[in-house]
Design an enzyme around this catalytic site. Sequence first.
Site, mmCIF file in Angstrom:
data_model
loop_
_atom_site.group_PDB
_atom_site.id
_atom_site.type_symbol
_atom_site.label_atom_id
_atom_site.label_comp_id
_atom_site.label_asym_id
_atom_site.label_seq_id
_atom_site.Cartn_x
_atom_site.Cartn_y
_atom_site.Cartn_z
ATOM 1 N N SER A 120 0.831 -1.207 0.000
ATOM 2 C CA SER A 120 0.000 0.000 0.000
ATOM 3 C C SER A 120 0.857 1.245 0.000
ATOM 4 C CB SER A 120 -0.871 0.044 1.259
ATOM 5 O OG SER A 120 -1.701 -1.066 1.330
ATOM 6 N N HIS A 141 -2.338 -3.613 -6.692
ATOM 7 C CA HIS A 141 -2.855 -3.191 -5.392
ATOM 8 C C HIS A 141 -4.347 -3.477 -5.306
ATOM 9 C CE1 HIS A 141 -4.012 0.051 -2.330
ATOM 10 N NE2 HIS A 141 -3.293 -0.832 -1.681
HETATM 11 N N1 LIG Z 1 -5.287 -5.119 4.931
HETATM 12 C C1 LIG Z 1 -5.575 -4.225 3.993
HETATM 13 O O1 LIG Z 1 -6.636 -3.570 4.017
HETATM 14 C C2 LIG Z 1 -4.628 -4.038 2.828
HETATM 15 C C3 LIG Z 1 -5.112 -3.437 1.646
HETATM 16 C C4 LIG Z 1 -4.248 -3.300 0.547
HETATM 17 C C5 LIG Z 1 -2.937 -3.734 0.653
HETATM 18 N N2 LIG Z 1 -2.491 -4.302 1.826
HETATM 19 C C6 LIG Z 1 -1.100 -4.787 1.853
HETATM 20 O O2 LIG Z 1 -1.126 -6.205 1.694
HETATM 21 C C7 LIG Z 1 -0.034 -6.801 2.419
HETATM 22 C C8 LIG Z 1 -0.571 -7.839 3.396
HETATM 23 O O3 LIG Z 1 -1.502 -7.222 4.238
HETATM 24 P P1 LIG Z 1 -2.524 -8.097 5.125
HETATM 25 O O4 LIG Z 1 -3.461 -7.119 5.728
HETATM 26 O O5 LIG Z 1 -3.054 -9.229 4.324
HETATM 27 O O6 LIG Z 1 -1.537 -8.650 6.259
HETATM 28 P P2 LIG Z 1 -1.751 -9.908 7.240
HETATM 29 O O7 LIG Z 1 -0.947 -9.617 8.431
HETATM 30 O O8 LIG Z 1 -3.198 -10.245 7.388
HETATM 31 O O9 LIG Z 1 -1.074 -11.130 6.415
HETATM 32 C C9 LIG Z 1 0.302 -11.197 6.131
HETATM 33 C C10 LIG Z 1 0.674 -12.658 6.013
HETATM 34 O O10 LIG Z 1 1.997 -12.733 5.478
HETATM 35 C C11 LIG Z 1 2.728 -13.722 6.193
HETATM 36 N N3 LIG Z 1 4.134 -13.362 6.075
HETATM 37 C C12 LIG Z 1 4.789 -12.337 6.692
HETATM 38 N N4 LIG Z 1 6.069 -12.290 6.276
HETATM 39 C C13 LIG Z 1 6.239 -13.308 5.385
HETATM 40 C C14 LIG Z 1 7.321 -13.740 4.570
HETATM 41 N N5 LIG Z 1 8.502 -13.140 4.610
HETATM 42 N N6 LIG Z 1 7.105 -14.790 3.748
HETATM 43 C C15 LIG Z 1 5.913 -15.419 3.686
HETATM 44 N N7 LIG Z 1 4.849 -15.044 4.421
HETATM 45 C C16 LIG Z 1 4.998 -13.990 5.245
HETATM 46 C C17 LIG Z 1 2.200 -13.677 7.603
HETATM 47 O O11 LIG Z 1 2.409 -14.915 8.269
HETATM 48 C C18 LIG Z 1 0.706 -13.387 7.360
HETATM 49 O O12 LIG Z 1 -0.054 -14.586 7.243
HETATM 50 C C19 LIG Z 1 0.737 -5.651 3.049
HETATM 51 O O13 LIG Z 1 1.772 -5.266 2.187
HETATM 52 C C20 LIG Z 1 -0.335 -4.556 3.149
HETATM 53 O O14 LIG Z 1 0.221 -3.253 3.181
HETATM 54 C C21 LIG Z 1 -3.310 -4.475 2.900
#
Ligand SMILES: NC(=O)c1ccc[n+]([C@@H]2O[C@H](COP(=O)([O-])OP(=O)(O)OC[C@H]3O[C@@H](n4cnc5c(N)ncnc54)[C@H](O)[C@@H]3O)[C@@H](O)[C@H]2O)c1
Length: 376
Positions: A120, A141
């Site tokens: 993001s 994204h």
């Molecule tokens: N949550 C939102 O609303 C949203 C919206 C758009 C983008 N994003 C982006 O998406 C990404 C994930 O966000 P999320 O909310 O799903 O996070 P989350 O914490 O729900 O999930 C992240 C997952 O990645 C795993 N993980 C962490 N490091 C790792 C690695 N090195 N290798 C493999 N797995 C790994 C963790 O175990 C976890 O299951 C981030 O970059 C975030 O900025 C989030």
Amino acid sequence: MTDRPAIGIVGLGTMGLGIAQVYAQAGFPVIATDAHAPARDSAKTRLADTLTARVAAGKLAETERDATLARLNVTPDLTSLAPCQLIIEAIVERLEAKQTLFSTLEPLVAPDAILATNTSSLPIHAIAQGLRHPDRVLALHFFNPPPAMKLVELAPHVGTDANAVSRAQQWTESAGKTVILCPDRPGFIVNRCARPYYGEALAMVAEGHKPAEIDAAMTAAGYRLGPFALIDLIGADINLAATEGMHAAMDRHPRYLPFPALKAQVASGNLGRKTGRGFVFPDGPAAPPEDAGAIALRIEATLVNEAHWLLAEGGTTPDGIDTAMRLGLNFPRGPFEALARHGQTTVMAELARLRAAAPDALKPRYDPAPGLRPDT
Ligand SMILES: NC(=O)c1ccc[n+]([C@@H]2O[C@H](COP(=O)([O-])OP(=O)(O)OC[C@H]3O[C@@H](n4cnc5c(N)ncnc54)[C@H](O)[C@@H]3O)[C@@H](O)[C@H]2O)c1
């Protein structure tokens, strides 16, 4: 080009599992992994629960659910992602973690496999740095929740191969999404162009307006949720973090100022729906104030201005920005459509009025973007 190549997903949290569902439901084989064993072990059950709820609601056939689940292959091992032509990471939002992941993946996959990030807030060119083929990196994204949100912002960096962009776009469109191209700039389109919706509302609070009245003015103007109801939905803490991130990334320009009223709200602990109280939650809607039209014009003039600043940086179009704002935020119209309603002369006059009335430190908020010109 393969019609439905295997898609790799790394990170099976909120976003990764949702993105896996998007492609699997559209017929793509999905190979997914996560560094955390419980996230891997529970992934199929979590997806099954989501899909079964849709079956129960009459929105999905049982056969479709079963076929979607069968297309998701969860693996503990990154090397299993070798056949994937598009790999999307949705891991922790940390630059070094994403760089390390991509440099580990690069030798495992085909030379032309696309490495996409769901970041993001991190610069795409920085994530690509250090790779042997940085031209294969771009951002896809998705918005939360990915299966429900139609919009995907596709951000290449300056060195991304055009063929990688068109393949990622085509596959994601065939998974049912509206893909909008945007530049590798902080906040892409939606998170950046939304800032004035909150910021200008907070500026008005600093001048004595009430949040509920500002919200009522915006709902009267056709917006489904006013700025404060939207902050309450997202969480004031999340909104403040996004604002502070943009402020830092944009050299602390006052257009992205985190206003004291937002910081005070976070400090109070009343973060919105998740804590039971926010700026306006749980109160019912207020009646629009007498100056509702003026409030809406002020907010829309600053939305129009921000969209023109982004447009001037290149890599996107007025139509793309309008579509992204309608789909990403449920806005009734995008900033260029708002401009067409008001006319450039009115918007320019409103920005000039705001600039004249603002304290010196805030005057640059209202400097008109290149491209905004009075009607001739
Ligand atoms: N949550 C939102 O609303 C949203 C919206 C758009 C983008 N994003 C982006 O998406 C990404 C994930 O966000 P999320 O909310 O799903 O996070 P989350 O914490 O729900 O999930 C992240 C997952 O990645 C795993 N993980 C962490 N490091 C790792 C690695 N090195 N290798 C493999 N797995 C790994 C963790 O175990 C976890 O299951 C981030 O970059 C975030 O900025 C989030």
